[in-house]
Design a protein around this motif. Structure first.
Motif, PDB file in Angstrom:
ATOM      1  N   THR A 145      -4.417   1.482  -1.652  1.00 25.52           N
ATOM      2  CA  THR A 145      -4.451   0.738  -0.395  1.00 25.52           C
ATOM      3  C   THR A 145      -5.440  -0.415  -0.425  1.00 25.52           C
ATOM      4  O   THR A 145      -6.168  -0.630  -1.415  1.00 25.52           O
ATOM      5  N   SER A 146      -5.478  -1.125   0.645  1.00 22.31           N
ATOM      6  CA  SER A 146      -6.447  -2.203   0.867  1.00 22.31           C
ATOM      7  C   SER A 146      -6.842  -2.172   2.336  1.00 22.31           C
ATOM      8  O   SER A 146      -6.098  -1.686   3.180  1.00 22.31           O
TER       9      SER A 146
ATOM     10  N   GLN B 213       0.839  -1.198   0.000  1.00 16.98           N
ATOM     11  CA  GLN B 213       0.000   0.000   0.000  1.00 16.98           C
ATOM     12  C   GLN B 213       0.876   1.250   0.000  1.00 16.98           C
ATOM     13  O   GLN B 213       1.953   1.266   0.606  1.00 16.98           O
TER      14      GLN B 213
ATOM     15  N   ASN C 119      -9.578  -3.795  -2.075  1.00 18.27           N
ATOM     16  CA  ASN C 119      -8.557  -2.892  -2.601  1.00 18.27           C
ATOM     17  C   ASN C 119      -9.259  -1.634  -3.105  1.00 18.27           C
ATOM     18  O   ASN C 119     -10.364  -1.718  -3.658  1.00 18.27           O
TER      19      ASN C 119
ATOM     20  N   GLN D 289     -12.183  -8.455   2.455  1.00 20.52           N
ATOM     21  CA  GLN D 289     -11.036  -7.672   2.020  1.00 20.52           C
ATOM     22  C   GLN D 289     -11.367  -6.845   0.772  1.00 20.52           C
ATOM     23  O   GLN D 289     -12.072  -7.309  -0.119  1.00 20.52           O
TER      24      GLN D 289
END
Length: 408
Positions: free
Chosen positions: A111-112, A84, A143, A141
Motif C-alpha cells: 500500500t501507500s 494497492q 509506499n 507520500q
C-alpha cells in the motif's frame, strides 16, 4: 465518493446469507446459526482512492445462543486505483458459554499512504518542521508493505464478565519508501526518516514483536451492534529484542465503550461513547508503529480524517454517537450523528544542540471531527448492518466511510 452502488448490491446479496437451522441440542464449540454476507466493496477515501473487491462478514455461535455471545469476523480483499492491495481479517470469537474469547487482527498490505509528521498540529501542506528543523512535516507520500499477526487468548474469571489472557503481536513493515513531489526540497528529510534515524531504526524495514497481557470486561449484548451496557480493554504490550523487535519497548492501551439506551421500547435509540488511550511506556517504537488515527483494530476511529493523518508517541481519543431508528416500528433503516476528538504528543528529541525541546504534548491541541450516517440492517437477528458515514474534520479534511457493522 457518495456512490449508492454498494447498497444496491448489498440488498441483492443479503438473500444469499446462510443460516444453519437451530437444533434443540447444542454441542460446545460447534458452529451454529452461521451466516455469511459476501459484501462487494466499492468505496473511496483520500488514502486509498477508489477501492474494489470484497468485504465479507460472518457471524455464528460456538455454543447455545442462550448462553453464548455471537462470534463475528470482518474481512477485506481490495485493490485500489492507487495500485494497492489490502487483505485483512479481524475477529472476536466467543467459545461455548463465553468461557474463552479469541481476539484477532491479521493483515497484509501492499500500500501507500501519506504521513504528516508527529503531533496534533501537523499541517496539511508540507513545510519545514519547527520542532525538527532539518525535516518536513505536512503531507508526505509513502509506499510500504505491512504484515500483521495479532492474536489474544482470554479466559473468563469465574461467573464474572471479566477476562484475563495473553496474546502475541507481530508487525513487519518492509519496502518503506518516501517519494518526492513538486515543491518538496530534497535537502530536507521526511518525517518518517528523520524520526527513525534519531531513534536508531532502519528507514526501509523494521519489526515489532511482542507479548501482551490483556484484561477485558465484556458486558455488551451483541458485540457488532450493541444496544446496552459496556466494554473495557486494558492491554500492556512488551516488545523485547529477543522476540524479534528491533528495539525493546512497552506500550499501554486503554479502551472503554458505554451504551446508554434512550428508549426501552426501541433499544436501537441510544447514545454510544468511546474513549481510548494509547501510550508509549518505555523504549522507542518505529515510526509506523506509533499510535495513529484510524489504526485501531477495526480501523473505525477518527472519522473526518484519513487513516494516519495524525500520529504521535501518545494518543487520547474520544467519540460520542447518537444512533436512532428511521422507521416507526421497523429497524431496517437507521441514522446516526457523531462527534469525535483526538490529541497526540510529538517526540522528545536530544540530537539538535541549542534547539529548544518544543515537542507537542497531549491536549496542547485537539482535532475534532463530526458527521452523520445511514444504517441498513440486513440481518435483524444478528444485527448485521451496513454503515455509510460522511464526516468532516478541520482545515478541509473530510471523508466517506462505508463499512459492515457499527463503528464501535
Amino acid at each position: 465518493m457518495k456512490s449508492i452502488l454498494p447498497f444496491v448490491i448489498s440488498f441483492f446479496l443479503a438473500s444469499v446469507a446462510i443460516a444453519q437451522v437451530d437444533t434443540s441440542t447444542y454441542t460446545p464449540n460447534k458452529i451454529y446459526n452461521f451466516s455469511f454476507v459476501p459484501l462487494p466493496a466499492v468505496a473511496s477515501n483520500p488514502a486509498n482512492g477508489w477501492m474494489f473487491g470484497l468485504a465479507p462478514s460472518a457471524s455464528w455461535y460456538m455454543g447455545n445462543p442462550a448462553n453464548t455471545k455471537m462470534s463475528n469476523l470482518v474481512g477485506n480483499l481490495l485493490y485500489t486505483t492507487k495500485k494497492q492491495w489490502i487483505l485483512s481479517s479481524r475477529h472476536n470469537i466467543y467459545l461455548s458459554e463465553n468461557k474463552t474469547i479469541l481476539m484477532g487482527d491479521w493483515r497484509y498490505f501492499i500500500t501507500s499512504q501519506p504521513t504528516f509528521g508527529l503531533g496534533s498540529s501537523a499541517p496539511n501542506e508540507p513545510e519545514q518542521n519547527p520542532n525538527q528543523p532539518l525535516s518536513y512535516w505536512g503531507e508526505q507520500q509513502m509506499n510500504f508493505n505491512l504484515f500483521r499477526f495479532h492474536e489474544a487468548f482470554l479466559k473468563k474469571v469465574g461467573d464474572s464478565p471479566f477476562y484475563l489472557g495473553l496474546g502475541y503481536h507481530l508487525d513487519i513493515h518492509s519496502k518503506v519508501e518516501n517519494f518526492y513531489e513538486d515543491g518538496i526540497d530534497p535537502l530536507l528529510q521526511f518525517s518518517h526518516d528523520a524520526y527513525n534515524i534519531s531513534k536508531g531504526f532502519d528507514t526501509e524495514k523494521y519489526t515489532l514483536s511482542g507479548v501482551t497481557l490483556n484484561f477485558v470486561m465484556e458486558n455488551r449484548d451483541v458485540a457488532v451492534s450493541p444496544y446496552e451496557k459496556n466494554f473495557a480493554w486494558i492491554q500492556y504490550k512488551i516488545n523485547p529484542e529477543f522476540l524479534g523487535s528491533d528495539q525493546s519497548s512497552s506500550t499501554l492501551l486503554l479502551d472503554y465503550r458505554h451504551y446508554f439506551n434512550l428508549d426501552k421500547q426501541r433499544k436501537r435509540n441510544l447514545i454510544a461513547v468511546w474513549g481510548m488511550g494509547n501510550f508509549l511506556v518505555s523504549g522507542n517504537l518505529p515510526y509506523m508503529n506509533l499510535p495513529s488515527i484510524g489504526w485501531d483494530m477495526f480501523g473505525r476511529g477518527g472519522r473526518g480524517y484519513a487513516q494516519g493523518r495524525f500520529r504521535g508517541e501518545n494518543m487520547v481519543y474520544g467519540e460520542a454517537e447518537w444512533r436512532f431508528p428511521l422507521q416507526k416500528e421497523k429497524d431496517t433503516f437507521g441514522g446516526t450523528i457523531f462527534v469525535n476528538g483526538a490529541t497526540f504528543s510529538g517526540a522528545k528529541r536530544k540530537d539538535f544542540i541549542g534547539v529548544p525541546n518544543t515537542y507537542e504534548k497531549l491536549f496542547d491541541k485537539i482535532n475534532p471531527g463530526y458527521g452523520l450516517g445511514l444504517r441498513v440492517m440486513i440481518n435483524k437477528e444478528k444485527r448485521t448492518t451496513i454503515t455509510a458515514d460522511y464526516a468532516f474534520g478541520q482545515k478541509g479534511n473530510s471523508g466517506f466511510y462505508l463499512n459492515i457493522n457499527e463503528s464501535f
